[in-house]
Scaffold this active site. Structure first.
Site, PDB file in Angstrom:
ATOM      1  CE  LYS A  63      -4.333  -1.594   0.424  1.00 64.94           C
ATOM      2  NZ  LYS A  63      -5.437  -1.209  -0.479  1.00 64.94           N
ATOM      3  CB  SER A  88      -9.646   0.215  10.174  1.00 60.39           C
ATOM      4  OG  SER A  88     -10.240  -0.853   9.467  1.00 60.39           O
TER       5      SER A  88
END
Lengths: 335, 335
Positions: A63, A88
């Site tokens: 990511k 989250s």
């Protein structure tokens, strides 16, 4: 929209040029992750496997590539107002870290029921946590309010050309590290990772097979490919907490046109692959990160003659953020 | 014997030339292992750390380098009679694998109380298991009998120039991967690994600090350095099962002359380092493999002004062969 099988790069939210630009932008910040191999796993699968270990990326997952590209794509004026996301997961931590590197604020809307370790990652990287209720409605409302108050730029975890371009840098690296790759297997969730990889791979070498790996309990991408239109599931049930999102408007066209197949695996296969990653590769992976190995070892892949030609297979090990406790219980108890 | 601090390479069982020859000999068989780094661990230690991950080596440990060099150093006549060792650890598996690659038999004398997973590794790599009783006397007697019956070549796990040269290739790789290394921390047991690394390091750059890491419950090397002569312990007690051996006649002179310091750590520090390897580096390591990180984080290292200049520290992560069960219990319960 469907039926247009032939794909020109301008049809999509990213292309080889934007992916190469992302590589230039992030290369001084992101790790060039190593590729591991194992003769034991080659023998088990009957192919040569090359594990692109994004669990060793900053923040412990791929990511960071997309988040870093997005943050460093902003103009100074945009950047000064900071960035925002509601998540989250690994994207929240990655965005926090990228923002920290640029010296700008990252506002992260987190539902109250988020796992502790993920919240800790966000805080460790300097993200500013704003709590919401657990519902998607509350998350979006809180995010909208912060957006309005701060003028920060929303960075979606996958439905964003800058994110897709960043994730595509994985293929640029891998094809340089292992030029003989003829297949690449990528976990699929919202589709940001596989879109970037597919756009890079098919531009560089159209004969490379791009395959997605998806858990049975969240197989919306497989259903969507079959239906020719985006299917969203009313609920998902899988141990792979990173693979529960649905395809977006920018990722679906790439998945529809450029992904050659979707391999659906059971959670028990994911758990067995996690064990092999730990015991044989000596790598700590989260369930989402082990799904590529699960796919290449699955009956449905091995018995499908379409994939007989897959000899040199790249596997994207997407991340390694798993609590020891959770891993241990999964391996001990199975599903 | 002591007092001759200045060291010419001919004093030792290996030298830079034998280590370079080993590199040529093994490079087509052994993995060039990656170097990982983590800003989180840099911040914790206050230095730049570079983890040379031998847990990703074939067989899951650095031992394959020495075993491979020894096996491929044999003449065809010698090789035809096979190799033999008595060991229940990583060397036994590494020797089995190296012998398999050369197509010769490996006779491995294993005590009946050896851990199951280590025996399985030997069998998986084609080693021929010969059982002995658990005592060292029985192991040596059985090995002597097999030696006599087969004419096989005994390959000692560490007290052998070919083994030392093979292990030294780690430094050749690391100094090429991370040229700015000013310090290297290496686990110490019988001394084969650190001897190879020290001989390579001091030949290439005498100013590089070579430090050993040793568990408190098996600190014979630290005691030996202090006494100026080899001390053997009546018993050892440490979680680091790979670090219980005593120095040999070929390794002691190198440790005596070329190792700049020995950092002694407690088992609880090793366990905490294992946890960090898993949670931050995302790497599965055995206790012996985590001891270098434990050393660099220890009070005794941090508070010793001699090591203030250690800015770019290579850490040899020696192996990753640990049962999930064992790791979990260690992390959960501590010592």
């Amino acid at each position: 929209m469907e039926g247009k099988a032939q794909a020109s790069s301008s049809m999509y939210a990213a292309d080889l040029s934007s992916i190469k630009a992302a590589q230039d932008r992030i290369s001084s910040h992101a790790h060039k992750t190593p590729v591991l191999s194992s003769e034991t796993l080659d023998a088990l699968s009957g192919r040569k496997l090359y594990f692109k270990c994004e669990c060793f990326q900053k923040g412990g997952a791929f990511k960071f590539r997309g988040a870093c590209n997005a943050v460093f794509s902003l103009t100074d004026d945009e950047a000064a107002r900071g960035v925002i996301t509601h998540s989250s997961g690994n994207h929240a931590a990655a965005l926090s870290l990228a923002a920290k590197l640029r010296g700008i604020p990252a506002h992260i809307v987190i539902p109250k029921n988020a796992p502790k370790c993920k919240v800790e990652n966000v805080i460790r990287y300097g993200g500013q946590v704003i709590w919401s209720e657990a519902t998607m409605q509350s998350r979006e409302e809180v995010a909208a309010k912060v957006l309005k108050d701060t003028g920060a730029v929303l960075i979606h975890p996958y439905n964003d050309g800058r994110i897709i371009s960043g994730q595509g840098t994985i293929y640029l690296e891998l094809s340089e590290q292992i030029p003989q790759i003829d297949t690449i297997i990528v976990p699929i969730s919202g589709g940001g990772l596989i879109s970037g990889v597919a756009l890079a791979a098919k531009s560089i070498n159209p004969s490379v097979r791009v395959l997605a790996a998806e858990p049975k309990g969240a197989d919306d991408a497989a259903q969507s490919k079959k239906a020719g239109t985006v299917i969203t599931l009313p609920e998902t049930k899988t141990i792979a907490d990173g693979l529960r999102a649905s395809l977006g408007s920018f990722t679906w066209p790439v998945v529809r046109d450029l992904v050659d197949g979707i391999i659906v695996v059971e959670d028990r296969e994911i758990i067995e692959a996690m064990r092999l990653c730990y015991e044989v590769l000596k790598v700590a992976v989260e369930p989402s990160g082990a799904i590529g190995l699960a796919a290449v070892l699955s009956e449905s892949f091995r018995n499908n003659p379409s994939w007989d030609g897959c000899k040199n297979v790249g596997i994207v090990v997407s991340g390694g953020n798993v609590d020891l406790d959770v891993m241990w219980k999964s391996l001990k108890n199975g599903v």
